[in-house]
Motif scaffolding. Sequence first.
Motif, mmCIF file in Angstrom:
data_model
loop_
_atom_site.group_PDB
_atom_site.id
_atom_site.type_symbol
_atom_site.label_atom_id
_atom_site.label_comp_id
_atom_site.label_asym_id
_atom_site.label_seq_id
_atom_site.Cartn_x
_atom_site.Cartn_y
_atom_site.Cartn_z
ATOM 1 N N CYS A 145 -3.483 10.163 0.252
ATOM 2 C CA CYS A 145 -2.872 11.119 1.175
ATOM 3 C C CYS A 145 -2.907 10.530 2.577
ATOM 4 O O CYS A 145 -3.476 9.458 2.806
ATOM 5 N N LEU A 146 -2.312 11.250 3.518
ATOM 6 C CA LEU A 146 -2.240 10.808 4.905
ATOM 7 C C LEU A 146 -3.328 11.488 5.727
ATOM 8 O O LEU A 146 -3.716 12.621 5.453
ATOM 9 N N GLY A 147 -3.815 10.796 6.743
ATOM 10 C CA GLY A 147 -4.806 11.383 7.640
ATOM 11 C C GLY A 147 -6.233 11.174 7.153
ATOM 12 O O GLY A 147 -6.517 10.341 6.271
ATOM 13 N N PHE A 152 4.440 2.825 0.500
ATOM 14 C CA PHE A 152 3.725 2.135 1.568
ATOM 15 C C PHE A 152 3.279 0.765 1.066
ATOM 16 O O PHE A 152 2.924 0.612 -0.116
ATOM 17 N N ASP A 153 3.278 -0.203 1.966
ATOM 18 C CA ASP A 153 2.771 -1.544 1.654
ATOM 19 C C ASP A 153 1.259 -1.551 1.806
ATOM 20 O O ASP A 153 0.730 -1.198 2.865
ATOM 21 N N ASP A 208 -6.125 -1.129 1.829
ATOM 22 C CA ASP A 208 -5.670 -0.850 3.193
ATOM 23 C C ASP A 208 -4.144 -0.745 3.159
ATOM 24 O O ASP A 208 -3.466 -1.699 2.737
ATOM 25 N N CYS A 209 -3.625 0.414 3.593
ATOM 26 C CA CYS A 209 -2.187 0.655 3.536
ATOM 27 C C CYS A 209 -1.631 0.860 4.940
ATOM 28 O O CYS A 209 -2.299 1.441 5.809
ATOM 29 N N LYS A 210 -0.417 0.377 5.128
ATOM 30 C CA LYS A 210 0.300 0.574 6.390
ATOM 31 C C LYS A 210 1.099 1.869 6.285
ATOM 32 O O LYS A 210 2.249 1.892 5.859
ATOM 33 N N LEU A 228 2.580 1.036 -2.907
ATOM 34 C CA LEU A 228 1.965 2.273 -3.398
ATOM 35 C C LEU A 228 2.969 3.414 -3.288
ATOM 36 O O LEU A 228 3.544 3.652 -2.222
ATOM 37 N N ASN A 229 3.185 4.105 -4.405
ATOM 38 C CA ASN A 229 4.055 5.274 -4.437
ATOM 39 C C ASN A 229 3.202 6.538 -4.370
ATOM 40 O O ASN A 229 2.257 6.696 -5.150
#
Length: 273
Positions: A192-194, A102-103, A87-89, A147-148
Amino acid sequence: MAAAVVLRPLCRLCCVVLFLSQFYILSGGGSFSEEPSQPLPQAIKDPGPTRTFTAVPRAAESTDIPPYVMKCPSNGLCSRLPADCIDCKTNFSCVYGKPVTFDCTVKPSVTCVLSEHLLQSSVPGGSPTPAECDQDPDFKSQKSFVLNMTCRFCWQLPEADYECVSSSNCRAVSCPRQRYATNCTVRDHIHCLGNRTFLKMVYCNWTGGYKWSTALALSITLGGFGADRFYLGQWREGLGKLFSFGGLGIWTLIDVLLIGVGYVGPADGSLYI
């Protein structure tokens, strides 16, 4: 004489009374023996179907393994865990195409490490020893990490980073090339995002098992009999070539060129293998 006439009816009456008393005794209606009287059984009403209630103890805390754990490697690198295991913020304020951090935290029942060189130096297929874990604190199980990744939405990923549901209801050989709408899912190790499942227009690209080399060989050797067209599922053209002897050879030469450059394909619109 008169006494005999009077006694005769009395004798008959006595015989009748004696007969009835014996019949009553034999039928169970009475008995000369003195027995204690028993109460008559009373009719018992049917209470109907009975219901049994079983006390079910309160279920203990579930110890089942979550389904996502099957996708998560044990003691693997945190940065390589599938998206279902963490789970990433995230935020959408990053610049497209630029590196971003992202953490993230791992989900319950998932373990990962931060050190990579220790995994490479350990025995292949095995886990490092406790001594190695003490020497490298990064190898200890982590619950949170950084996370990079590259700032981009999932639908902006290259085609190699996601899988789409293929469709055979379109023509892959057409001009212009056809497209169709389908659902695509990002691969597990890609971040990725979304939404990781999205709708996208993709080119029609499927095959029905026809080989280009086989079609070309049939066109060269048996093209005068329409074997190439029959093989591609074009039976009307095949019958035309068969009864015209390949268009007196002209049609045969043209089909050799068209199949050779890939202009003539299978009748179902699929691609060659």
